[in-house]
Design a protein around this motif. Structure first.
Motif, short mmCIF file in Angstrom:
data_model
loop_
_atom_site.label_atom_id
_atom_site.label_comp_id
_atom_site.label_asym_id
_atom_site.label_seq_id
_atom_site.Cartn_x
_atom_site.Cartn_y
_atom_site.Cartn_z
N PHE A 131 134.29 -10.25 38.38
CA PHE A 131 133.43 -10.56 37.25
C PHE A 131 131.80 -10.46 37.55
CE2 PHE A 131 137.29 -12.73 36.07
CZ PHE A 131 137.50 -12.11 35.09
N MET A 132 130.91 -10.20 36.68
CA MET A 132 129.44 -10.60 36.92
C MET A 132 129.15 -11.94 36.61
SD MET A 132 128.46 -7.07 34.53
CE MET A 132 127.18 -6.22 35.16
N ASP A 135 124.31 -14.08 33.49
CA ASP A 135 122.99 -13.40 32.92
C ASP A 135 123.18 -11.94 32.99
OD1 ASP A 135 122.15 -15.93 32.21
OD2 ASP A 135 121.02 -16.36 34.02
N GLU A 136 123.67 -11.47 34.14
CA GLU A 136 123.71 -10.10 34.50
C GLU A 136 124.77 -9.56 33.52
OE1 GLU A 136 125.29 -7.12 38.21
OE2 GLU A 136 125.49 -9.35 38.45
N PHE A 137 125.61 -10.30 33.26
CA PHE A 137 126.70 -9.61 32.26
C PHE A 137 125.96 -9.57 30.63
CE2 PHE A 137 129.77 -10.47 28.54
CZ PHE A 137 130.38 -9.11 28.50
N SER A 138 125.13 -10.46 30.26
CA SER A 138 124.64 -10.36 29.06
C SER A 138 123.54 -9.35 29.04
CB SER A 138 124.12 -11.81 28.62
OG SER A 138 122.91 -12.10 29.61
N ARG A 139 122.69 -8.98 30.27
CA ARG A 139 121.65 -7.83 30.29
C ARG A 139 122.58 -6.76 30.16
NH1 ARG A 139 119.49 -11.72 34.00
NH2 ARG A 139 120.29 -10.33 35.78
N ALA A 140 123.40 -6.55 30.95
CA ALA A 140 124.08 -5.17 30.98
C ALA A 140 124.72 -4.71 29.70
CB ALA A 140 125.21 -5.10 32.26
N LEU A 141 125.27 -5.82 29.04
CA LEU A 141 125.91 -5.61 27.54
C LEU A 141 125.08 -5.31 26.59
CD1 LEU A 141 128.68 -5.56 26.44
CD2 LEU A 141 128.24 -8.00 25.79
N GLU A 142 123.70 -5.98 26.82
CA GLU A 142 122.58 -5.73 25.77
C GLU A 142 122.08 -4.30 26.12
OE1 GLU A 142 118.64 -7.42 24.47
OE2 GLU A 142 119.19 -7.67 26.42
#
Length: 158
Positions: A131-132, A135-142
């Motif tokens: 998993f990321m 914060d990194e996940f939300s930025r990448a998904l965005e």
């Protein structure tokens, strides 16, 4: 076929683990009995493919590789050579061979992660690997899902 979720389990001394009931139900509903186990090409985890998904992936890979190119033939050979055909036993257990447990650094505690049409098996000691950070996940998904605002031609009044 959609495998979803993140479920922890344990292997016994023989390397058997109960496939989570939610994943068994998906397999049963789709009529799948055979599974293909393989070490992931990118991460230290194992991947369980239902036979139909494995066959589809094999067709895609074979279609992209040239049989008469030596390097591409090596790629195909490596991808298909080290797989284990398996089935669940009558109790819903999956046998993870010792060599696969070593490949994925699995001792006893594991995590099944539903990945849509496949199931990953991770050592719980590698909890941060799959998993990321949030914060990194939300930025990448965005970045992936954000689409530019639609532009419409200016309206004219006649």
């Amino acid at each position: 076929m959609r495998f979803l979720g993140n479920i922890e389990a344990k292997t016994d001394v023989k390397g058997r683990a109960f496939l989570p009931a939610v994943f068994r139900k998906v397999l049963q509903a789709s009529g799948e009995e055979s599974l293909v186990l393989r070490k992931d090409a990118f991460q230290s985890c194992l991947v369980l493919y239902p036979q139909s998904v494995w066959n589809e992936q094999m067709d895609i890979l074979r279609g992209r590789l040239n049989r008469w190119n030596a390097h591409q033939q090596l790629i195909f050979r490596q991808f298909v050579a080290d797989v284990e055909l398996t089935q669940l036993d009558g109790n819903g257990r999956l046998l993870i061979p010792k060599r696969y447990m070593k490949m994925a650094n699995i001792e006893q505690n594991i995590k099944f992660i539903g990945m849509g049409d496949t199931i990953e098996i991770w050592s719980t000691e590698a909890t941060s690997q799959p998993f990321m950070e949030p914060d990194e996940f939300s930025r990448a998904l965005e970045a992936i899902m954000a689409t530019p605002e639609p532009t419409y031609p200016a309206e004219t009044t006649d």
